[in-house]
Every structure is written in C-alpha cells, then in structure tokens.
Design a protein around this motif. Structure first.
Motif, PDB file in Angstrom:
ATOM      1  N   THR A 142       0.574  -1.385   0.269  1.00  0.00           N
ATOM      2  CA  THR A 142       0.138   0.210  -0.347  1.00  0.00           C
ATOM      3  C   THR A 142       0.790   1.080  -0.137  1.00  0.00           C
ATOM      4  N   GLU A 143       1.913   1.550   1.091  1.00  0.00           N
ATOM      5  CA  GLU A 143       2.116   3.192   1.000  1.00  0.00           C
ATOM      6  C   GLU A 143       3.632   2.542  -0.026  1.00  0.00           C
TER       7      GLU A 143
ATOM      8  N   ARG B 107       3.202   5.900  -2.626  1.00  0.00           N
ATOM      9  CA  ARG B 107       4.274   7.158  -2.861  1.00  0.00           C
ATOM     10  C   ARG B 107       4.529   7.094  -3.964  1.00  0.00           C
TER      11      ARG B 107
ATOM     12  N   GLN C  87       0.666  11.459   4.639  1.00  0.00           N
ATOM     13  CA  GLN C  87       0.045  10.723   5.758  1.00  0.00           C
ATOM     14  C   GLN C  87      -1.703  10.807   6.104  1.00  0.00           C
TER      15      GLN C  87
ATOM     16  N   LEU D 235      -2.625   8.595   2.823  1.00  0.00           N
ATOM     17  CA  LEU D 235      -2.138   7.158   3.110  1.00  0.00           C
ATOM     18  C   LEU D 235      -2.923   5.999   4.442  1.00  0.00           C
ATOM     19  N   ARG D 236      -3.555   7.263   5.205  1.00  0.00           N
ATOM     20  CA  ARG D 236      -3.838   6.932   6.152  1.00  0.00           C
ATOM     21  C   ARG D 236      -5.631   6.684   5.802  1.00  0.00           C
TER      22      ARG D 236
ATOM     23  N   TYR E 264      -5.779   5.772   3.078  1.00  0.00           N
ATOM     24  CA  TYR E 264      -5.320   4.960   1.521  1.00  0.00           C
ATOM     25  C   TYR E 264      -4.770   2.800   2.556  1.00  0.00           C
ATOM     26  N   ARG E 265      -5.458   3.107   3.609  1.00  0.00           N
ATOM     27  CA  ARG E 265      -4.909   1.534   4.309  1.00  0.00           C
ATOM     28  C   ARG E 265      -6.575   0.933   4.582  1.00  0.00           C
TER      29      ARG E 265
END
Length: 298
Positions: free
Chosen positions: A173-174, A178, A197, A200-201, A203-204
């Motif tokens: 995911t990360e 990115r 961030q 990403l929060r 997208y997780r």
C-alpha cells in the motif's frame, strides 16, 4: 466533531445518494463553490486553496464517495454506485442539504470528471465549472496510445476484475501510494509529508482501495456509456468552463486541453497551463486560487 486539515474550516457529515455519508469541510461566506478532489487525494488537497477562496466565497470541500472519510459502498452491478452520475448526485444532494441550490464547482482529476457529469445532468444547479488537469474521459480513452498507457498505467491496472488490483495494492500500500504521488507531482516536496500521511491513512482502508478500483472501473464502462449517449443526443456543456492544467504533466504534454473541452462545450471555455505537474492545487496553490477567484467572479 470530525477533523479537517483545512485551516479555519469545520468538518461534518452530510447525506449523499442512497444515504451514503459524505464528509465535507466548510468555511467562508459569499457565493457558494464546491471543491472536489481526485485520486488518491481527499478534500485535504485543497488545504491551501480553500482558505484563499473563502475570503469571498462559501467554500465546501467534499470527500467523494469511496474516498477519505465518506461512505464506501460496494460497487454493485456494472459498478453503477461509482458512476460519475451517481457521484454527482451525491454532491448535488449535499449542497442542497447545506442550503445551496445553485453553485460553482471546481474539480481536480476524478473530481473534475464528477464535476463534468454534474454540469451535464444538473445544469440548473451548476453555475460555472472549473476542471483541473483533465481532458474529457471519452477523449482520453479514444486517443490512448503507448505513451499515455505508460504514463497513466493505473487507468488500466485498477479496472482489472476484483480482487486482483485490490489484493496487489494491499500487499504494498505505502510503496504504491508514494510512487503514484511522485508520478503526479512535478514539484519537489509536493505533496508535503503531512498530506501524504493523511492520504495514506485513508488508503490503508481496504474499502477505500476497492472504491478507488470501482471508480476507475465505472470510468471505463458505464461512464463511457453515459458519455456516448450525450454525444448521440448532442448534449454539450452550457455553463462557462475554466480548464487549468500542468504544463509539465501528462495532460499538458499529450493533449490540446482547451481544445478538447471546446469539443464538448457550447458555452465559453477558458484555458491556461501553469508551470507544474498534475497536482496544481498543491504545487501552485496561490496561482490556482487567483485563477479560480477571477473565473468565479466572472
């Protein structure tokens, strides 16, 4: 109270189509304007632009369904729950709930595709339309070549049948997020790490990744059906339109962007390139706010 990264704005949940909750952040006063983000962003992408517009406007920055902290329903038959027609109805309902029957709409990336459909389906609600770094969906698919497919590979990866892309993204995911953001930006240090961030929060969440895939699957299917029907019926955009794009991004390099919008518009079209990549509102926020303010005042 829900949080937002936009200074001076207040976040809340409104109600979209079929009861889907839509997260919004609001601020300012004056004529209303709706801001819609793209992929893989959330409404936080407008963090620097929204306060500038709020000096003269009531600004509503919304998370599209499936993104950020908005509801994430399953795609349903034909991916119809993520058709741009459905996503546009979400936002029209939200604006009415907030007391805005008629408003301007600004959309970046996927949000621009929702805004395009909204202006076609709800001309009584949309006063004027601005799209950031996109050409019309049908035109981009029709003119796909090797260079476009290489630069925008996710258009063809994310539409693969579930659960393949969802599973592959879940495994990295990360790195995927990115890499995607690096490919979008043409400016060093953009997006800022705190925004990365935040993205990403969200997208997780596996439900968001599925929704993202459904958004793109709809774009390659039911959205094109709706676009073809418009073409057959001779339906064109009637509202004033502003197209902004990054001179160093894929859209700016591969398309005559203003000309492609004039192909689907009967109203006036303005167009301008800014010296950046795909993330105009994060790379050049003051210039974007300046261009939008002049257009909205028109």
């Amino acid at each position: 109270m829900p949080a937002t990264l936009i200074p001076g704005f207040q976040a809340a949940d409104a109600t979209g189509e079929d009861g889907v909750p839509i997260r919004v952040a609001t601020g300012g006063s004056g004529p209303p304007v709706l801001l819609l983000h793209g992929h893989p962003q959330t409404h936080a992408t407008w963090r620097e632009v929204a306060p500038l517009l709020a000096e003269r406007h009531t600004v509503v920055a919304a998370d599209l369904r499936g993104y950020g902290d908005s509801g994430k329903p399953a795609g349903g038959p034909g991916h119809a729950r993520y058709a741009k027609r459905t996503m546009a109805r979400d936002q029209v309902r939200v604006m009415r709930e907030l007391g805005h029957e008629r408003f301007a709409v600004v959309g970046h990336d996927r949000g621009g595709r929702v805004a395009h459909r909204m202006a076609l389906d709800h001309p009584g609600a949309v006063d004027r339309l601005a799209v950031l770094d996109i050409a019309p969906t049908a035109a981009m698919y029709d003119r796909t070549d090797r260079e476009f497919a290489t630069r925008y590979f996710w258009w063809f990866f994310l539409i693969q049948p579930a659960p393949l892309p969802e599973a592959m993204i879940a495994g990295a995911t990360e790195p995927f997020l990115r890499a995607h953001l690096r490919a979008q930006s043409g400016t060093a240090g953009v997006p800022r790490e705190d925004l990365v961030q935040e993205y990403l929060r969200c997208y997780r969440d596996p439900a968001m990744v599925h929704a993202v895939c459904e958004d793109y699957r709809a774009a390659a299917g039911i959205d094109l059906e709706h676009d073809r029907a418009d073409t057959a019926a001779g339906r064109l955009l009637e509202r004033p339109l502003l197209a902004l794009w990054g001179a160093h991004g894929t859209v700016g390099r591969l398309y005559d962007t203003a000309a492609t919008w004039r192909e689907v518009a009967n109203g006036p079209v303005q167009g301008e390139a800014l010296p950046c990549g795909h993330l105009l509102q994060e790379e050049r926020p003051e210039e974007v706010a300046d261009r939008l303010a002049a257009f909205l005042a028109g």
